[in-house]
Motif scaffolding. Structure first.
Motif, PDB file in Angstrom:
ATOM      1  N   ASP A 274       1.079  -1.254   0.153  1.00 41.17           N
ATOM      2  CA  ASP A 274       0.086  -0.052  -0.068  1.00 41.17           C
ATOM      3  C   ASP A 274       0.912   1.179  -0.024  1.00 41.17           C
ATOM      4  OD1 ASP A 274      -2.130  -1.653   0.334  1.00 41.17           O
ATOM      5  OD2 ASP A 274      -2.432  -1.316   2.383  1.00 41.17           O
TER       6      ASP A 274
ATOM      7  N   LYS B  31     -10.903  -3.587   2.850  1.00 45.27           N
ATOM      8  CA  LYS B  31      -9.623  -3.487   3.396  1.00 45.27           C
ATOM      9  C   LYS B  31      -9.532  -3.396   4.751  1.00 45.27           C
ATOM     10  CE  LYS B  31      -5.619  -1.981   2.773  1.00 45.27           C
ATOM     11  NZ  LYS B  31      -4.583  -2.927   2.269  1.00 45.27           N
ATOM     12  N   LEU B  73      -4.181   1.484  -2.655  1.00 47.88           N
ATOM     13  CA  LEU B  73      -4.265   0.352  -1.714  1.00 47.88           C
ATOM     14  C   LEU B  73      -4.502  -0.750  -2.281  1.00 47.88           C
ATOM     15  CD1 LEU B  73      -6.062   2.300   1.009  1.00 47.88           C
ATOM     16  CD2 LEU B  73      -3.902   2.267   0.981  1.00 47.88           C
ATOM     17  N   ARG B  74      -4.093  -2.010  -1.543  1.00 46.04           N
ATOM     18  CA  ARG B  74      -4.419  -2.962  -2.276  1.00 46.04           C
ATOM     19  C   ARG B  74      -5.537  -3.651  -1.373  1.00 46.04           C
ATOM     20  NH1 ARG B  74       0.254  -8.093  -2.352  1.00 46.04           N
ATOM     21  NH2 ARG B  74      -1.004  -9.389  -3.924  1.00 46.04           N
ATOM     22  N   TRP B  88      -6.296  -2.900  -8.906  1.00 45.79           N
ATOM     23  CA  TRP B  88      -4.846  -3.022  -8.025  1.00 45.79           C
ATOM     24  C   TRP B  88      -4.101  -3.636  -9.305  1.00 45.79           C
ATOM     25  CZ3 TRP B  88      -1.763  -1.773  -4.653  1.00 45.79           C
ATOM     26  CH2 TRP B  88      -0.707  -2.624  -4.317  1.00 45.79           C
TER      27      TRP B  88
END
Lengths: 277, 319
Positions: A274, B31, B73-74, B88
């Motif tokens: 991230d 998340k 963000l993943r 992603w």
């Protein structure tokens, strides 16, 4: 209003390189001047060394292991090449170039990220891998620009004090220092990309550089360190006194090639994490 | 290829331009940051041509959702896609058609707006000379000086620059994180026009905010997030119909408060001496005023409900 946009250009065309180079001009000029000032300063002291037998004797009487910190070819302090190598290329030169490269390397990813800018910059079609690679190329160009400038300064200053320096070796010595700087700069890019933490990148480069420097300098004192010496970047950057013995292309290639997996690992980890907010 | 880079001057009716093509899809998106679940099992879709207001109190997970959509963000669960591409895994491809305005845009302070726009064009593989007309047209419309260093710009002007950066390349997907904070009311109007034009041109727009009043004027639909979960997903027209107002009335004679019994849609009624507070659905306000006209009222206040009150009224209690 209608604007014609050309067809997509080559994928190899850099997207952020030009901007990164332009932004780093001030730092590049600053480091070139600082290092150039140092070169001029040492050149100004050379005439005092040249004609001093005492210095020569003093240097020769140093314990061999200690002397090896300043030279690995046994060149004394009373030849211009030996003098400049010991004064400039044994520590201060590589150190300043390393600091310049580390600064650029840390800024590339971790620095931008800490300022919160990466979110927006990477919301463009530029991939994270491309971002890392183009910044590494910009860093290499910046470091080589510093070294090229100061090679010229050294040739001019050397000529001014009639120091007997071989121009080819002067250039070789700066190229060696530059390549070592690029290696540590790339380490900074990689750690910064992998973690997003500028302080961690700086500490890592500092520790690795110190360890490698000591291993290379103290190798003659210990068989253990001697075995480790081939792992030190400084072995290849300053180990053969390039100012005395000239360019060692194989060593330079070795240093540059080992930087690639470091950069690749940093980019790979960067793509998996991230962005910090 | 020819690209008409000027945004249409007058927006056609936004309703009619919704073409039903789904541009943004979040499927069971989640998340987690360590133990903290920032977004939980989120389903969200935005159609091309649609403006969706993304509402929720601070810390509800709005920014996290947008950062999942930009690929910063993943996801730890589910997926987010834009035009069928994973946000992603295919981030660079997604970004080709993406405009993003972060809540507090962090920009390089040492360079001018023009330099940042040049960089953005280069990153999008567009020649600076080809990009400039659209960039300068937008800057003109927002009254933004691109020759000044970002560091010299006020917060509002930096926000405008972020809007120009997000819009000049005519994105098909536009993500905005509380974009009007820092903009003065006049600029907010221009900004709303720009948004409407962008949606009318077929873009999917997701706009986060913590104020219903801010989004209801131009959003077609509102999605409400609370503690990482979607708690409401409603048409703005439906919301308008149901939206309660908070009312405080002071009666000359406390006994006259019984007049409120005749008004349907009064809820949460609380009396304190001669003062009564309650909420009333918007459609019942006419009845309320008529009823109050029959008694002596010494003070009256009617205001729009806070978001929390709205959803308490819509869904009966905390979700």
């Amino acid at each position: 209003m209608t604007v014609t946009v050309s067809a997509p250009r080559s994928a190899l065309r850099p997207r952020v390189l030009r901007h990164t180079l332009r932004r780093s001009i001030r730092a590049t000029v600053g480091w070139s001047l600082a290092l150039g000032g140092l070169v001029v300063l040492y050149a100004a002291t050379w005439p005092a060394f040249r004609n001093s037998r005492e210095y020569a004797r003093l240097f020769d009487e140093l314990p061999a292991a200690y002397r090896s910190m300043f030279t690995s070819t046994g060149a004394g302090m009373t030849t211009a090449a030996g003098f400049f190598h010991a004064e400039l290329f044994a520590l201060t030169g590589p150190l300043l170039v390393l600091l310049a490269a580390m600064g650029a390397g840390v800024r590339a990813v971790a620095g931008e990220e800490e300022r919160g800018r990466l979110d927006l910059l990477l919301a463009t079609p530029v991939s994270r891998a491309r971002w890392v690679i183009e910044h590494a190329v910009a860093l290499a160009a910046g470091v080589l620009a510093i070294c090229a400038t100061d090679a010229v300064v050294m040739l001019a200053a050397g000529a001014a004090v009639s120091a007997d320096l071989t121009p080819g070796n002067v250039i070789a010595a700066w190229v060696h220092v530059g390549v070592a700087g690029i290696w540590f700069g790339i380490l900074a890019v990689a750690v910064g990309a992998a973690t997003g933490r500028p302080a961690l990148a700086r500490i890592t480069v500092g520790i690795v550089a110190l360890a490698m420097y000591l291993v290379n300098g103290l190798a003659p004192m210990s068989p253990v360190l001697e075995r480790l010496q081939p792992l030190s970047v400084f072995r290849y950057a300053i180990g053969d006194d390039p100012l005395v013995t000239g360019l060692h292309a194989g060593h330079l290639a070795l240093v540059l090639v080992t930087a690639l997996p470091v950069l690749a690992a940093g980019a790979w980890l960067f793509r998996r994490r991230d962005l910090r907010h | 290829m020819d690209i008409d880079r000027a945004l249409p001057a007058a927006p056609p009716a936004a309703e009619s331009s919704r073409d039903g093509h789904t541009a943004i899809v979040c499927h069971a998106l989640g998340k987690r940051f360590g133990r903290h679940r920032a977004v939980v099992d989120l389903y969200l879709s935005v159609n091309a041509g649609e403006v969706v207001g993304y509402l929720g109190p601070n810390g509800a997970g709005k920014t996290t959702t947008l950062r999942l959509l930009t690929g910063a963000l993943r996801p730890t669960a589910g997926s987010a896609t834009v035009s069928g591409l994973d946000c992603w895994r295919s981030a660079p491809a997604v970004h080709r058609d993406l405009g993003y305005v972060p809540s507090e845009p962090a920009l390089d302070l040492r360079v001018t707006g023009a330099v940042l726009l040049d960089l953005d064009a280069s990153m999008r593989d567009v020649r600076a000379t080809a990009a400039r007309p659209a960039q300068y047209a937008l800057a003109d419309r927002l009254v933004l000086d691109l020759t000044r260093r970002v560091g010299e710009l006020s917060r509002g002007n930096r926000q405008k620059l972020a809007v120009v950066l997000a819009l000049w390349h005519r994105p098909r997907v536009l993500l905005l994180d509380e974009p009007t904070t820092g903009l003065d009311p006049l600029v907010q109007d221009t900004f709303r026009e720009l948004l409407r034009d962008t949606a009318a041109a077929g873009a999917a727009v997701l706009l986060s905010s913590h104020a219903l009043a801010e989004v209801e004027r131009f959003a077609h639909r509102v999605v409400v997030l609370r503690e990482g979960r979607v708690v409401a997903n409603a048409d703005v027209a439906t919301l308008r119909h149901h939206a309660p107002h908070r009312v405080r009335v002071r009666f000359a004679d406390p006994a006259a408060a019984t007049v409120l019994d005749t008004v349907s849609g009064v809820a949460d009624r609380r009396a304190d001496g001669d003062e009564v507070t309650f909420s009333v659905r918007r459609h019942a306000i006419g009845d309320l005023v008529a009823a109050l006209g029959r008694v002596r009222v010494t003070d009256l206040e009617i205001r729009e409900a806070e978001l929390e009150e709205l959803f308490r009224s819509l869904y009966g209690g905390a979700p």
